[in-house]
Every structure is written in C-alpha cells, then in structure tokens.
Design a protein around this motif. Structure first.
Motif, PDB file in Angstrom:
ATOM      1  N   ARG A 167       0.837  -1.194   0.000  1.00 39.49           N
ATOM      2  CA  ARG A 167       0.000   0.000   0.000  1.00 39.49           C
ATOM      3  C   ARG A 167       0.878   1.252   0.000  1.00 39.49           C
ATOM      4  N   MET A 168       0.458   2.230  -0.816  1.00 37.25           N
ATOM      5  CA  MET A 168       1.223   3.455  -1.002  1.00 37.25           C
ATOM      6  C   MET A 168       0.317   4.667  -0.821  1.00 37.25           C
ATOM      7  N   LEU A 169       0.915   5.730  -0.321  1.00 33.87           N
ATOM      8  CA  LEU A 169       0.179   6.983  -0.136  1.00 33.87           C
ATOM      9  C   LEU A 169       1.073   8.150  -0.526  1.00 33.87           C
ATOM     10  N   ILE A 170       0.506   9.084  -1.276  1.00 30.03           N
ATOM     11  CA  ILE A 170       1.120  10.385  -1.455  1.00 30.03           C
ATOM     12  C   ILE A 170       0.025  11.419  -1.264  1.00 30.03           C
ATOM     13  N   ALA A 171       0.340  12.492  -0.556  1.00 33.06           N
ATOM     14  CA  ALA A 171      -0.687  13.491  -0.246  1.00 33.06           C
ATOM     15  C   ALA A 171      -0.050  14.858  -0.113  1.00 33.06           C
ATOM     16  N   ASP A 172      -0.880  15.864  -0.207  1.00 33.09           N
ATOM     17  CA  ASP A 172      -0.446  17.255  -0.096  1.00 33.09           C
ATOM     18  C   ASP A 172      -1.443  17.987   0.784  1.00 33.09           C
ATOM     19  N   VAL A 173      -0.996  18.344   1.987  1.00 26.39           N
ATOM     20  CA  VAL A 173      -1.845  19.037   2.946  1.00 26.39           C
ATOM     21  C   VAL A 173      -1.840  20.526   2.637  1.00 26.39           C
ATOM     22  N   ARG A 174      -2.992  21.137   2.714  1.00 23.90           N
ATOM     23  CA  ARG A 174      -3.082  22.589   2.498  1.00 23.90           C
ATOM     24  C   ARG A 174      -2.311  23.328   3.587  1.00 23.90           C
ATOM     25  N   GLY A 175      -1.488  24.292   3.164  1.00 24.17           N
ATOM     26  CA  GLY A 175      -0.777  25.130   4.113  1.00 24.17           C
ATOM     27  C   GLY A 175       0.647  24.673   4.366  1.00 24.17           C
ATOM     28  N   LYS A 176       1.338  25.426   5.216  1.00 22.51           N
ATOM     29  CA  LYS A 176       2.723  25.158   5.587  1.00 22.51           C
ATOM     30  C   LYS A 176       2.900  25.374   7.084  1.00 22.51           C
ATOM     31  N   GLY A 177       4.093  25.094   7.555  1.00 25.27           N
ATOM     32  CA  GLY A 177       4.422  25.360   8.942  1.00 25.27           C
ATOM     33  C   GLY A 177       4.003  24.245   9.882  1.00 25.27           C
ATOM     34  N   LEU A 178       4.025  24.551  11.189  1.00 23.65           N
ATOM     35  CA  LEU A 178       3.767  23.531  12.203  1.00 23.65           C
ATOM     36  C   LEU A 178       2.345  22.984  12.130  1.00 23.65           C
ATOM     37  N   LYS A 179       1.394  23.821  11.708  1.00 22.44           N
ATOM     38  CA  LYS A 179       0.023  23.326  11.574  1.00 22.44           C
ATOM     39  C   LYS A 179      -0.050  22.247  10.506  1.00 22.44           C
ATOM     40  N   ALA A 180       0.646  22.462   9.394  1.00 22.22           N
ATOM     41  CA  ALA A 180       0.676  21.443   8.347  1.00 22.22           C
ATOM     42  C   ALA A 180       1.386  20.189   8.836  1.00 22.22           C
ATOM     43  N   VAL A 181       2.434  20.361   9.645  1.00 18.71           N
ATOM     44  CA  VAL A 181       3.168  19.207  10.169  1.00 18.71           C
ATOM     45  C   VAL A 181       2.264  18.340  11.035  1.00 18.71           C
ATOM     46  N   ARG A 182       1.421  18.972  11.857  1.00 17.42           N
ATOM     47  CA  ARG A 182       0.495  18.196  12.694  1.00 17.42           C
ATOM     48  C   ARG A 182      -0.443  17.365  11.828  1.00 17.42           C
ATOM     49  N   THR A 183      -0.927  17.958  10.749  1.00 17.50           N
ATOM     50  CA  THR A 183      -1.818  17.221   9.857  1.00 17.50           C
ATOM     51  C   THR A 183      -1.074  16.094   9.151  1.00 17.50           C
ATOM     52  N   VAL A 184       0.140  16.392   8.683  1.00 17.74           N
ATOM     53  CA  VAL A 184       0.964  15.362   8.030  1.00 17.74           C
ATOM     54  C   VAL A 184       1.201  14.201   8.981  1.00 17.74           C
ATOM     55  N   ASN A 185       1.573  14.508  10.210  1.00 23.45           N
ATOM     56  CA  ASN A 185       1.846  13.462  11.193  1.00 23.45           C
ATOM     57  C   ASN A 185       0.593  12.636  11.469  1.00 23.45           C
ATOM     58  N   GLY A 186      -0.567  13.315  11.558  1.00 26.22           N
ATOM     59  CA  GLY A 186      -1.821  12.597  11.796  1.00 26.22           C
ATOM     60  C   GLY A 186      -2.183  11.673  10.649  1.00 26.22           C
ATOM     61  N   LEU A 187      -2.018  12.135   9.421  1.00 30.94           N
ATOM     62  CA  LEU A 187      -2.357  11.301   8.266  1.00 30.94           C
ATOM     63  C   LEU A 187      -1.394  10.126   8.121  1.00 30.94           C
ATOM     64  N   LEU A 188      -0.106  10.352   8.379  1.00 29.74           N
ATOM     65  CA  LEU A 188       0.851   9.249   8.295  1.00 29.74           C
ATOM     66  C   LEU A 188       0.549   8.185   9.344  1.00 29.74           C
ATOM     67  N   GLY A 189       0.238   8.632  10.564  1.00 25.54           N
ATOM     68  CA  GLY A 189      -0.110   7.663  11.599  1.00 25.54           C
ATOM     69  C   GLY A 189      -1.374   6.899  11.275  1.00 25.54           C
ATOM     70  N   SER A 190      -2.363   7.597  10.738  1.00 25.73           N
ATOM     71  CA  SER A 190      -3.610   6.941  10.364  1.00 25.73           C
ATOM     72  C   SER A 190      -3.392   5.950   9.235  1.00 25.73           C
ATOM     73  N   PHE A 191      -2.548   6.313   8.275  1.00 25.50           N
ATOM     74  CA  PHE A 191      -2.254   5.397   7.169  1.00 25.50           C
ATOM     75  C   PHE A 191      -1.528   4.154   7.669  1.00 25.50           C
TER      76      PHE A 191
END
Length: 384
Positions: A167-191
């Motif tokens: 299984r593979m995932l590529i994604a692009d979260v809207r925005g930058k900075g620490l807020k985007a990092v929190r979302t990235v971390n959440g999606l990676l953990g969920s995946f």
C-alpha cells in the motif's frame, strides 16, 4: 532542489565578477574618453555592488581597488585638485557603508540558513526516507524544497507491505508550517494503522477521511479549513492488479515501454476533509462506495506519484510543467533514474526556482519476476 541549487551556485559565482567588471569598465571608459566623461559614479558604485555579493573582505578589497584605480586615473590625466580629495573621501565613506551593509546581509543570510536547516530536520523527522526495497518493488523518493521561504511543507508519502498487498500513499496538505506538520503526522499515523487493520483499499481511504475530519474538528482558524489531496494505491499480493483511489490529486503516471500514461480516475472524488461537501460516489464519509480504479503494473514498469509542486511548476511565461513528454521515453527499470529525469526537467522549466515544495515517489516492479497474471482492465473501476 539538487540541480536547482547547483545552477543557483553557478549564478552566484558569475555574479561575483560584477564588481570587478564594473571596475574595469570605469577604467577603460576613462582611458578612452579622458577628461570628457566622469567615471567616478561607476567607481563609487563598485563597493556598494560588492556588498550583497562578496564577503566582507572582498567588499573592502573592492573599495580599496576602486580608490587605487581612481587615484591612478587622476594622476595619469592631471594634477589632483581639492574636488578630487572630496570625491575620494566620499568613496572611502561608501566603502565603509558597503562593509556595514555586507555584515548585516551576512547575518540575515545566516539566520535564514539556520531556519532552513531546522525546517529540513523537522521535515525529515516527520517524513523519513522510505525503504529502498518493498517486496518486488524498488522504491525511490525526492522532496524538493522551494527555497523562497523556510516554512515546513505539507507534502507526504509512505509505503507499507501488508498481507493485503503493498500500500502506497502520497498526499499534499493545504498550508505550511507547524500546523501542516500536525496534519501530516496525523495522516501518516492513520495510514500506518489502516495498513495493518483495514482489509481493503476503500477502508484505508475511509480511515484517512475520518482522521482528516477529526483534525479539522479539533482545529480553529485557518487550520479548520484544511484539507489534503491524496492518492492511495494498493498492489495486490500476487502483483497482478494495481488499485488506485484518487482524492482530488494529480493522477499517477505509469512509465513503461517508452510511454507515460496518466492513470486517471473514472469518477473524480473530493480531497480528504471535503467529502461531506460532495454528493457523488465516495464523497461522504458514511457512503459505502469509494471509487477505486484498476490497472496493471507490468514487470519493469514504474509508477510515479507526485504533488502539485511538480505539475503546477511554471516557467517565466507562466506555462505549467508537463511530466508526460518528459517520461515518454525508455527508462531502465530504476525509479531513481526516472525521478532524476523529472527533477532535471522541472529544474530546466523553472530555472531552478520552484514555486512550491514538491514530493515525488516512484516504485518499479522487478523486471525479472514471473509472468504476470491476467491483465486487469486499464482504467476499470471498482466501487467498494
């Protein structure tokens, strides 16, 4: 960007010759026109031009050289006057000012460099490099940073081998900075969790959608308006079938036999986090249907996934970058070679200046595997 940084370095090296070129120009013009043309403005501009380009020592040396050239020209043409003393005093003062400007610019550059290094370290901690081999796949990835700012980007990718397939995932979260990092971390953990516990690809997509909605519900301000475009792919355990779910993201490319074919979804779907706004298949969290398209990944073929920092990269005329012509040629069964070709081409297209961070992720199926099973329908759709 690796090649972008190389070209930027070459441009900086060429710019370092500008103060010397200006100095030589002033000297030659003065010799040609003698007293008919004053070249003092050119000499005065030389240390100021050197300040943002050269080191402190180089800036001071340039100012000293400008004074010496001026003194030589005056001595060559006439007896020094009181006006010459005033002019050379001004040139000395400009050299001192240029040196101070150089120190201030050097401090700012160091702060920016430190910010970028911190951002890169955080980025790598959140998004480590994927393994080089997963099953019968060779894996490659690139993360190209737009250096106009030091903010951490919201691009992400991941790959896991599971009993249900790779299984593979590529994604692009809207925005930058620490807020985007929190979302990235959440999606990676969920995946990661979904790869272990969800038996099918639609279940993985639903879990990512649910996680994105929780992130939005817990956020406030701009972060509450976040979403993520994504491609979630699954290669069957027998490698006979490639299943892809596209959520508002650029379609992956299949590179094989000298062709690059976009694996477009039959039914478009909204990005993760915006599903509740739609009314079509797969556009609500509670819907039983998540559009999944079926393809084949032949032996020796490469699947290329990328974020919009690549396909939305623009040249000086505003034209977008097109990956298909770049990858429509024969490549060895090596994803690194394919991604290097993309990076080189987008660097040429933009002049080495990306407008947005870009993530690239590619997998190549071993060319010497057993004969593939029955061909899956190209562009076929499975709703689950």
């Amino acid at each position: 960007m690796r090649n972008g940084r190389k070209e930027a370095g070459e441009r900086e090296r060429r710019l370092r010759w500008l103060p010397a070129a200006l100095l030589v120009s002033a000297f030659v013009l003065d010799l040609i026109f003698l007293n008919n043309v004053s070249t003092f403005p050119l000499l005065a501009a030389t240390p100021v031009l050197a300040a943002p380009i050269l080191t402190l020592r180089g800036t001071i040396a340039t100012g000293v050289a400008a004074n010496l050239v001026g003194l030589f020209l005056v001595d060559l043409e006439r007896e020094p006057t009181r006006a010459d003393i005033t002019a050379f005093s001004s040139l000395v003062l400009l050299t001192v000012v240029a040196a101070g400007l150089n120190v201030l610019l050097a401090r700012d550059r160091q702060k920016l460099r430190t910010s970028r290094e911190v951002a890169a370290a955080v980025q790598h901690a959140v998004l480590p490099d994927p393994p080089r081999r997963v099953g019968r796949l060779t894996v490659a990835s690139r993360y190209e940073v737009a250096h106009e700012e030091a903010a951490i980007g919201g691009d992400l990718f991941s790959i896991h081998e599971t009993p249900h397939g790779i299984r593979m995932l590529i994604a692009d979260v809207r925005g930058k900075g620490l807020k985007a990092v929190r979302t990235v971390n959440g999606l990676l953990g969920s995946f990661d969790e979904a790869c272990l516990h969800r038996p099918d690809l639609p279940g993985v997509v639903r879990q990512l959608e649910e996680r994105m909605r929780v992130i939005i519900e817990e956020a406030s301000g701009v972060e509450a308006e976040s979403f993520a475009t994504a491609v979630v792919a699954e290669l069957a355990p027998d490698y006979a079938e490639l299943r892809i779910a596209v959520r508002g993201h650029a379609a992956p490319l299949l590179v094989h036999d000298g062709r690059a074919v976009p694996l477009e979804p039959a039914v478009p779907s909204l990005p993760l986090g915006l599903g509740a706004l739609g009314g079509g298949p797969g556009d609500t969290l509670d819907s039983d249907e998540v559009p999944v398209d079926l393809f084949e990944l032949p032996a020796g073929a490469t699947l290329v996934l990328y974020t919009d920092g690549i396909n939305e990269a623009r040249d000086t005329d505003g034209a977008f970058f097109d990956l298909v012509p770049v990858l429509s040629r024969r490549f060895p069964p090596n994803p690194d070679v394919v991604l290097d070709a993309v990076v080189d081409a987008v660097n040429r297209h933009t002049g080495g200046a990306l407008q947005d961070d870009a993530a690239l992720f590619a997998v190549t199926r071993d060319a010497d595997t057993a004969a593939p099973a029955a061909r899956a329908p190209a562009g076929g759709r499975l709703a689950s």
